[in-house]
Write a protein that holds these residues in place. Structure first.
Motif, mmCIF file in Angstrom:
data_model
loop_
_atom_site.group_PDB
_atom_site.id
_atom_site.type_symbol
_atom_site.label_atom_id
_atom_site.label_comp_id
_atom_site.label_asym_id
_atom_site.label_seq_id
_atom_site.Cartn_x
_atom_site.Cartn_y
_atom_site.Cartn_z
ATOM 1 N N UNK A 78 0.856 -1.205 0.000
ATOM 2 C CA UNK A 78 0.000 0.000 0.000
ATOM 3 C C UNK A 78 0.890 1.253 0.000
ATOM 4 N N UNK A 79 0.338 2.383 -0.478
ATOM 5 C CA UNK A 79 1.141 3.610 -0.463
ATOM 6 C C UNK A 79 1.327 4.115 0.967
ATOM 7 N N UNK A 80 2.321 4.968 1.157
ATOM 8 C CA UNK A 80 2.459 5.604 2.474
ATOM 9 C C UNK A 80 1.382 6.688 2.610
ATOM 10 N N UNK A 81 1.420 7.444 3.699
ATOM 11 C CA UNK A 81 0.318 8.381 3.983
ATOM 12 C C UNK A 81 0.502 9.741 3.290
ATOM 13 N N UNK A 82 1.598 9.899 2.519
ATOM 14 C CA UNK A 82 1.937 11.234 2.020
ATOM 15 C C UNK A 82 1.028 11.742 0.898
ATOM 16 N N UNK A 83 0.336 10.826 0.224
ATOM 17 C CA UNK A 83 -0.496 11.244 -0.917
ATOM 18 C C UNK A 83 0.343 11.619 -2.132
ATOM 19 N N UNK A 84 1.607 11.191 -2.151
ATOM 20 C CA UNK A 84 2.482 11.582 -3.272
ATOM 21 C C UNK A 84 2.916 10.382 -4.123
ATOM 22 N N UNK A 85 2.526 9.165 -3.727
ATOM 23 C CA UNK A 85 3.023 7.990 -4.455
ATOM 24 C C UNK A 85 1.999 7.473 -5.469
ATOM 25 N N UNK A 86 2.505 6.839 -6.507
ATOM 26 C CA UNK A 86 1.628 6.185 -7.479
ATOM 27 C C UNK A 86 1.434 4.737 -7.046
ATOM 28 N N UNK A 87 0.176 4.343 -6.951
ATOM 29 C CA UNK A 87 -0.119 2.934 -6.669
ATOM 30 C C UNK A 87 -0.334 2.261 -8.019
ATOM 31 N N UNK A 88 0.539 1.327 -8.339
ATOM 32 C CA UNK A 88 0.489 0.673 -9.644
ATOM 33 C C UNK A 88 -0.160 -0.703 -9.499
ATOM 34 N N UNK A 89 -1.439 -0.776 -9.805
ATOM 35 C CA UNK A 89 -2.148 -2.056 -9.678
ATOM 36 C C UNK A 89 -1.939 -2.881 -10.948
ATOM 37 N N UNK A 90 -1.433 -4.104 -10.772
ATOM 38 C CA UNK A 90 -1.089 -4.929 -11.932
ATOM 39 C C UNK A 90 -2.226 -5.849 -12.365
ATOM 40 N N UNK A 91 -3.386 -5.711 -11.720
ATOM 41 C CA UNK A 91 -4.441 -6.715 -11.911
ATOM 42 C C UNK A 91 -5.021 -6.802 -13.329
ATOM 43 N N UNK A 92 -4.894 -5.712 -14.100
ATOM 44 C CA UNK A 92 -5.426 -5.773 -15.479
ATOM 45 C C UNK A 92 -4.525 -6.593 -16.397
ATOM 46 N N UNK A 93 -3.291 -6.761 -16.011
ATOM 47 C CA UNK A 93 -2.367 -7.541 -16.856
ATOM 48 C C UNK A 93 -2.503 -9.009 -16.460
ATOM 49 N N UNK A 94 -3.533 -9.649 -16.998
ATOM 50 C CA UNK A 94 -3.887 -10.984 -16.509
ATOM 51 C C UNK A 94 -4.071 -12.008 -17.628
ATOM 52 N N UNK A 95 -3.238 -11.886 -18.669
ATOM 53 C CA UNK A 95 -3.368 -12.852 -19.780
ATOM 54 C C UNK A 95 -2.388 -14.006 -19.606
ATOM 55 N N UNK A 96 -2.860 -15.194 -20.022
ATOM 56 C CA UNK A 96 -1.935 -16.323 -20.168
ATOM 57 C C UNK A 96 -1.351 -16.170 -21.572
#
Ligand code: FAD
Ligand code: MLT
Ligand code: ZN
Length: 471
Positions: A78-96
């Motif tokens: 999870x991101x820290x509390x600063x509100x300055x980080x990008x959270x990069x969710x990889x869940x859409x990259x889900x191909x075999x």
């Protein structure tokens, strides 16, 4: 900043960038210990988008927290509390991407949920053996980034052993195509094994080539009760001797842990727990036949009973019964969550030292806090215990953690060192153990780790503050 966010939007497309709304599932850790705040949550759909995002963040000096299923037990995703980080969710990259039957490999994108990987392998007639209680939501990218263990390690190894190649976006945005299906390749430093287990601090895993195995002809599951850990270790030795490589699972569960499952999941009917300090879940995966497996397994149980290693045993008679036994084991984590926070440990020790470790540490903790309860369970076959400490009856778990977490950790980790173990077996370091690691890891090893981090992520934009925090 608006210009930066516009640039990110042009890379992923506006449906795949979120800055407002309910972002709890990305910003709060699984155990609900900590909540952060992201500048934006990005969900890229392809490797070249990940590369462009990293390049844009590098230019702007913005750091990135990669996330798969957000099931980390150590507050790593999870991101820290600063509100300055990008959270990069990889869940859409889900191909075999591919399955090579001749080579017994399968290439998947890192956002594939583990269960999807297992199912795709099975649909093609193969086994991908990595198995965790979180397999319905964790991703293969997260599994590799944490070098996850789980319940089949005794036969098939950790995530690291199950991976032959990686595709990675490095911390400067370059794409490394290391998607090799080779079982031998001695052409220099082992980059794959550097990224595996690095918890998103060196780069982003976008795809992986995984090892496949033949599906076993039969799987048998048994549940046995033992009087103490010495007997459990004797049973493990006997199982290795009598089952050989067929032994695919060996889990130990303490009475208090099973009591929590009984309390929160009463319909599971936990067997044998009331009368025994520990129960063992054993699994054999046989390559010959159901009959062969049963003869071997019954022989093992008979011998263990005769030698008074176990006090009682049940062998599952159907797949449904086997599934229920596994569900009991896997639900210990959920039962603990329902009970409230505890002081969690994920430690490994030489199997031969586990009984002495538990005796010694139990006594130290009992001396420190009257009435404390130990939720002791884990992957005994791998020397890996989840040795968790629960507040005494009637004591609020949040207050207990605040008052005792540091002291209990010191007792447990000092004891781990005394018996030759490690303070993280399979969950990783994340931010929860980053300060502790400084006290328990060999200083030369730490210094080498810092050099690697500085070389591969000189601007410290990849998941900063996790694994190592002083550069
Ligand atoms: P996340 O939690 O999203 O991330 C974990 C770490 O990996 C973070 O540092 C993150 O930044 C990084 N990361 C994620 N994806 C990438 C990527 N593509 N590239 C680079 N870095 C990335 N763990 C075990 O080892 N054994 C168990 O038996 C086990 N059982 C569990 C049971 C339950 C019910 C739960 C909730 C957790 C369990 N875990 C277990 C812990 C957890 O599921 C594992 O650590 C899992 O591997 C994390 O996968 P994830 O996709 O959820 O990763
Ligand atoms: C397990 O073995 O169940 C997991 O590692 C999760 C936990 O420690 O609770
Ligand atoms: Zn575990």
């Amino acid at each position: 900043m608006n210009e930066f966010l516009n640039k990110l939007t042009s890379i992923v497309g506006s449906p795949y960038i979120q800055t407002t709304g309910d972002l709890d599932r990305y910003e709060e850790d699984w155990r609900k210990r900590t909540k952060g705040k992201a500048l934006a949550v990005l969900s890229p759909g392809a490797t070249d988008e990940v590369s462009l995002i990293v390049k844009a963040c590098l230019q702007e000096g913005v750091s990135i927290v990669p996330q798969g299923g957000n099931t980390s037990m150590v507050v790593g995703s999870i991101p820290d509390a600063s509100g300055t980080q990008i959270l990069l969710s990889m869940q859409r990259m889900n191909k075999v991407r591919a399955l090579d039957a001749g080579n017994l490999t399968m290439t998947v994108e890192s956002g594939c949920v583990l269960q999807q990987v297992q199912q795709s392998a099975e649909n093609a007639g193969y086994l991908f053996p990595l198995s965790l209680g979180s397999q319905g939501s964790c991703t293969i990218g997260g599994n590799l980034s944490t070098n996850a263990g789980g319940t089949q390690v005794v036969r098939y190894g950790n995530a690291r052993e199950l991976c032959l190649g990686l595709e990675v976006v490095s911390a400067n945005g370059d794409i490394w195509n290391g998607l090799s299906g080779l079982r031998k390749d001695n052409t220099g430093y082992d980059l794959k094994n550097l990224y595996i287990g690095s918890e998103g601090t060196l780069g982003i895993i976008t795809a992986a080539t995984l090892k496949l195995f033949p599906l076993p002809a039969a799987k048998l599951t048994a549940w046995a009760s033992v009087q103490n850990i010495e007997q459990a270790v004797k049973l493990l030795g006997l199982a290795h001797k009598m089952l050989g490589p067929a032994l695919s699972g060996f889990e130990m569960m303490g009475q208090f842990a099973l009591g929590l499952v009984d309390k929160h999941f009463p319909n599971l009917n936990v067997p044998l727990w009331r009368e025994s300090p520990y129960c063992i879940l054993l699994e054999a995966s046989d390559s010959e036949s159901e009959l062969h497996a049963r003869v071997q397994f019954e022989g093992l149980m008979q011998k263990a009973l005769e030698a008074e290693i176990i006090t009682d045993a049940v062998i599952a008679e159907s797949l449904a019964q086997a599934k229920t036994l596994w569900l009991i084991r896997e639900n210990i984590t959920m039962a603990q969550a329902a009970q409230g926070l505890n002081i969690k440990h994920d430690i490994s020790l030489p199997v031969s030292q586990i009984a002495s470790f538990v005796l010694h540490t139990d006594a130290l903790i009992a001396k420190k806090i009257d009435g404390v309860r130990i939720v002791n369970f884990g992957h005994l076959g791998d020397g890996n215990l989840h040795y968790n400490v629960q507040a005494p009856q009637g004591v609020d778990s949040k207050i207990f953690l605040k008052e005792y977490e540091h002291d209990i950790n010191t007792i447990v980790y000092d004891s781990v060192v005394k018996y030759g173990g490690s303070i993280s077996a399979e969950h990783g370091v994340g931010s929860l153990k980053v300060d502790t690691l400084k006290d328990y890891k060999d200083p030369t090893a730490l210094s080498l780790m810092r050099s690697i981090k500085k070389a591969l992520d000189p601007n410290n934009i990849m998941n900063p503050g996790r694994v190592i925090n002083s550069l």
